[in-house]
Design an enzyme around this catalytic site. Structure first.
Site, PDB file in Angstrom:
ATOM      1  N   ASP A 182      64.924  41.064  70.143  1.00 57.03           N
ATOM      2  CA  ASP A 182      65.368  41.848  68.980  1.00 57.03           C
ATOM      3  C   ASP A 182      66.838  42.265  69.018  1.00 57.03           C
ATOM      4  O   ASP A 182      67.167  43.414  68.684  1.00 57.03           O
ATOM      5  CB  ASP A 182      64.494  43.098  68.830  1.00 57.03           C
ATOM      6  CG  ASP A 182      63.030  42.773  68.660  1.00 57.03           C
ATOM      7  OD1 ASP A 182      62.700  41.599  68.428  1.00 57.03           O
ATOM      8  OD2 ASP A 182      62.204  43.702  68.775  1.00 57.03           O
ATOM      9  N   LYS A 212      58.676  38.051  64.763  1.00 55.13           N
ATOM     10  CA  LYS A 212      57.491  38.819  65.153  1.00 55.13           C
ATOM     11  C   LYS A 212      57.347  40.039  64.241  1.00 55.13           C
ATOM     12  O   LYS A 212      58.331  40.687  63.905  1.00 55.13           O
ATOM     13  CB  LYS A 212      57.545  39.224  66.625  1.00 55.13           C
ATOM     14  CG  LYS A 212      58.664  40.171  67.017  1.00 55.13           C
ATOM     15  CD  LYS A 212      58.614  40.428  68.525  1.00 55.13           C
ATOM     16  CE  LYS A 212      59.650  41.438  68.985  1.00 55.13           C
ATOM     17  NZ  LYS A 212      59.415  42.809  68.483  1.00 55.13           N
ATOM     18  N   CYS A 225      59.731  47.287  72.381  1.00 51.50           N
ATOM     19  CA  CYS A 225      59.387  45.868  72.240  1.00 51.50           C
ATOM     20  C   CYS A 225      59.481  45.082  73.545  1.00 51.50           C
ATOM     21  O   CYS A 225      58.686  44.162  73.768  1.00 51.50           O
ATOM     22  CB  CYS A 225      60.269  45.235  71.170  1.00 51.50           C
ATOM     23  SG  CYS A 225      59.958  45.892  69.515  1.00 51.50           S
TER      24      CYS A 225
END
Length: 230
Positions: A23, A132, A165
């Site tokens: 990310d 995702k 995450c």
């Protein structure tokens, strides 16, 4: 290859390993992105980006598969789940947009600046990019099947946020029999410093290993590979 790590060194074959970049989007690493607008401090992300870039360069040179994650949803936020999903209630991005309706459609929406990877960390030919919809990179994605098809069972983690995450994906990987290593100076937490420390403690004590970029790069350098194989 033997990587020095906490709580003990770990053996990992470069051909069966992947460097995971979690990310590294404007949402999480840039001023004006989602985390910043939601009240989280993103002022310390510049050195993290530099360290991740170094790890990516070394991984590519060593033939290690590089995989980028991008977290987010369609512009209508159908993938985010409605009120029947706990994600609707707990996602700080969704909560921020409900508080500030003028941001609706701008945070973590595919195709928007917020969703895009930062300019410094762009995929190259041979890299894999996986979208995702939740914290874990294993949830509703093709990650597991991609890794198994490539014979990959060791995952080296970088990215943001360590305590959300990154940790979520490493934990899920542990349950799927993947070996997870975090490069601590190539990750950054969402929240206070203790969130980073707690996440790293959890990982090295219960779910994986912790190392750093310098150690990783030195380990996979061609000269190191030759000396370990001699």
């Amino acid at each position: 290859m033997i990587l020095n790590a906490r709580p003990e060194p770990i053996a990992f074959p470069t051909s069966a390993s992947a460097l995971i970049v979690v990310d590294m989007q404007n949402a999480y690493a840039s001023e004006g992105g989602y985390l910043d607008l939601a009240g989280f401090d993103v002022s310390a992300t510049a050195p993290i980006i530099t360290n991740i870039k170094r790890a990516i360069t070394a991984a590519r040179a060593a033939g290690i598969q590089v995989i980028f994650f991008q977290n987010g949803w369609d512009p209508q936020y159908v993938e985010a789940g409605g009120e029947g999903s706990p994600n609707w209630h707990k996602s700080n991005a969704l909560k921020t947009m409900r508080k500030q309706p003028e941001l609706m459609g701008k945070l973590l929406a595919k195709g928007d600046w917020d969703y895009a990877l930062v300019d410094e960390l762009q995929p190259q030919a041979g890299d894999i990019v996986i979208a995702k919809p939740r914290y874990s990179g294993f949830f509703n994605t093709q990650l597991d099947s991609i890794l198994r098809a490539k014979g990959i069972h060791h995952l080296i983690f970088t990215g943001i946020a360590t305590n959300v995450c990154v940790e979520s994906t490493l934990r899920d990987g542990f349950f799927f029999e993947y070996f997870g290593v975090v490069l601590e100076d190539a990750t950054h937490q969402a929240g206070p410093d203790f969130a980073q420390k707690a996440a790293l403690y959890n990982i090295e004590t219960f779910f994986g290993w912790v190392s750093d970029v310098e150690t990783f790069c030195n380990c996979i350098a061609p000269s190191a590979q030759l000396s370990q194989s001699a």
